[in-house]
Scaffold this motif. Structure first.
Motif, short mmCIF file in Angstrom:
data_model
loop_
_atom_site.label_atom_id
_atom_site.label_comp_id
_atom_site.label_asym_id
_atom_site.label_seq_id
_atom_site.Cartn_x
_atom_site.Cartn_y
_atom_site.Cartn_z
N LEU A 129 3.99 5.99 -5.42
CA LEU A 129 4.41 5.82 -6.81
C LEU A 129 4.00 7.04 -7.63
CD1 LEU A 129 5.72 3.65 -8.67
CD2 LEU A 129 3.41 2.86 -9.19
N ALA A 130 4.98 7.72 -8.18
CA ALA A 130 4.71 8.96 -8.92
C ALA A 130 4.02 8.68 -10.25
CB ALA A 130 6.01 9.73 -9.14
N ASP A 131 4.47 7.66 -10.95
CA ASP A 131 3.93 7.38 -12.28
C ASP A 131 3.52 5.93 -12.39
OD1 ASP A 131 4.39 9.98 -13.53
OD2 ASP A 131 6.52 9.50 -13.34
N GLY A 161 0.81 -1.21 0.00
CA GLY A 161 0.00 0.00 0.00
C GLY A 161 0.84 1.26 0.00
N ALA A 162 1.90 1.27 0.83
CA ALA A 162 2.78 2.44 0.89
C ALA A 162 3.52 2.64 -0.43
CB ALA A 162 3.77 2.27 2.04
N PHE A 163 3.94 1.56 -1.04
CA PHE A 163 4.63 1.68 -2.33
C PHE A 163 3.70 2.30 -3.38
CE2 PHE A 163 5.39 0.05 -6.58
CZ PHE A 163 6.71 0.44 -6.79
N ARG A 164 2.48 1.80 -3.42
CA ARG A 164 1.54 2.31 -4.42
C ARG A 164 1.18 3.77 -4.15
NH1 ARG A 164 0.62 0.04 -9.23
NH2 ARG A 164 -1.64 0.28 -9.15
N ASP A 165 1.04 4.14 -2.88
CA ASP A 165 0.72 5.53 -2.54
C ASP A 165 1.86 6.47 -2.92
OD1 ASP A 165 -1.71 4.77 -1.51
OD2 ASP A 165 -1.05 4.73 0.58
#
Length: 321
Positions: free
Chosen positions: A310-312, A304-308
């Motif tokens: 993620l800039a692009d 979840g943190a990675f997806r939040d």
């Protein structure tokens, strides 16, 4: 890259020297059913094949069922559980079919404890190859796609097996192409990922499971048995794969669980897509962050943190033709 003949399927060529193979469901539920045709074919060739699955059953095992922490032995007579118990359902079908009927159940933990559980099973049986099986395509997602499907269980399994460098052959097999569209996977991006893996020499191609083969026929029987014996939660994934193998196509439903969805059952669902674990891990964007997790909740939090952050995200596309 090793040169092979068109007559030799790269999946089986990669396992040609392996004698004690673990076929493991990566995502829980009935994922292990997707590995059944492969396991049967490998046994027919003379390899010893063991079956395992990431289980959704977290309690009720007797003390003597535990091979080691976080891995239990499930047999046809294992008891004390509710109706939904895919590992026991498969074990009971295997006994009816005259096949070895033990299925190992890995607990949904973090990568570190699951790694120890895998190593216990590897040592117990002298495993020299692992094939992770995903019912669907979300195990092929690397993190920057428009949608990841339901990645937690698959990434737990992938991160674990990616860390088992002592096992010489480690593969991932995906079956059920298109099914994860329901969970937001864009399958043009699946194909893009496979192309990238092919460029790296990590994609081992695809092939269909013929329904007229012994393996295909037994798979269809196992799916029918599982559906009959799990009436409240029949496998949507394997119901569609089995339908595709029988020549069904389009918006065809076999369970009320999908009545609000528009399905596209098609022959691609009955194909194995294969890649190396090392190749998948090398392309993955957040997999290393999972290595030290102790609980399943940490897996969910990290993704979840990675997806939040993620800039692009890659822009999804429709099939152009």
């Amino acid at each position: 890259m090793t040169t092979t003949s068109l007559r030799d399927l790269p999946l089986f060529a990669a396992l040609a020297d392996s004698q004690r193979i673990l076929v493991a469901g990566a995502g829980g539920g009935f994922d292990i059913l997707g590995g059944l045709p492969l396991a049967l074919a490998l046994r027919e060739r003379g390899a010893e094949v063991f079956l395992a699955n990431l289980t959704f059953v977290s309690s009720g095992f007797s003390l003597d069922a535990w091979l080691a922490p976080d891995v239990a032995t499930v047999t046809p007579t294992t008891g004390g559980f509710a109706e939904y118990f895919p590992e026991r359902t498969l074990a009971r079908w295997l006994k009816i079919a005259g096949e070895p009927s033990t299925v190992y159940a890995f607990q949904r933990t973090g990568v570190r404890p699951l790694t120890e559980a895998y190593r216990a099973l590897i040592a117990h049986h002298g495993i020299d190859a692992i094939v992770l099986v995903d019912g669907g395509t979300d195990i092929l997602m690397r993190g920057d796609e428009a949608g990841l499907g339901t990645p937690e269980e698959d990434m737990l399994s992938l991160a674990t097996v990616a860390g088992l460098a002592e096992v010489p052959v480690r593969l991932v097999v995906s079956i059920g192409f298109g099914i994860d569209a329901y969970h937001g996977v864009n399958h043009v991006q699946v194909l893009e990922n496979l192309a990238d893996l092919d460029a790296d020499g990590a994609y081992l191609g695809a092939f269909s499971i013929p329904r007229a083969s012994r393996e295909g026929s037994l798979y269809l029987d196992a799916v029918a048995y599982a559906q009959e014996n799990t009436p409240l939660r029949p496998s949507i994934v394997h119901g569609q794969i089995a339908s595709a193998m029988l020549g069904v196509s389009g918006n065809v439903h076999f369970t009320e669980r999908t009545h609000n969805s528009v399905l596209f059952v098609n022959p691609l669902m009955a194909m194995y897509f294969t890649a190396t674990v090392e190749g998948l891990a090398a392309r993955h964007l957040y997999l290393p962050e999972l290595a030290d997790t102790l609980t399943f909740g940490q897996i969910t939090t990290i993704i979840g943190a990675f997806r939040d952050g993620l800039a692009d995200r890659r822009i999804p596309r429709h099939f152009p033709h």
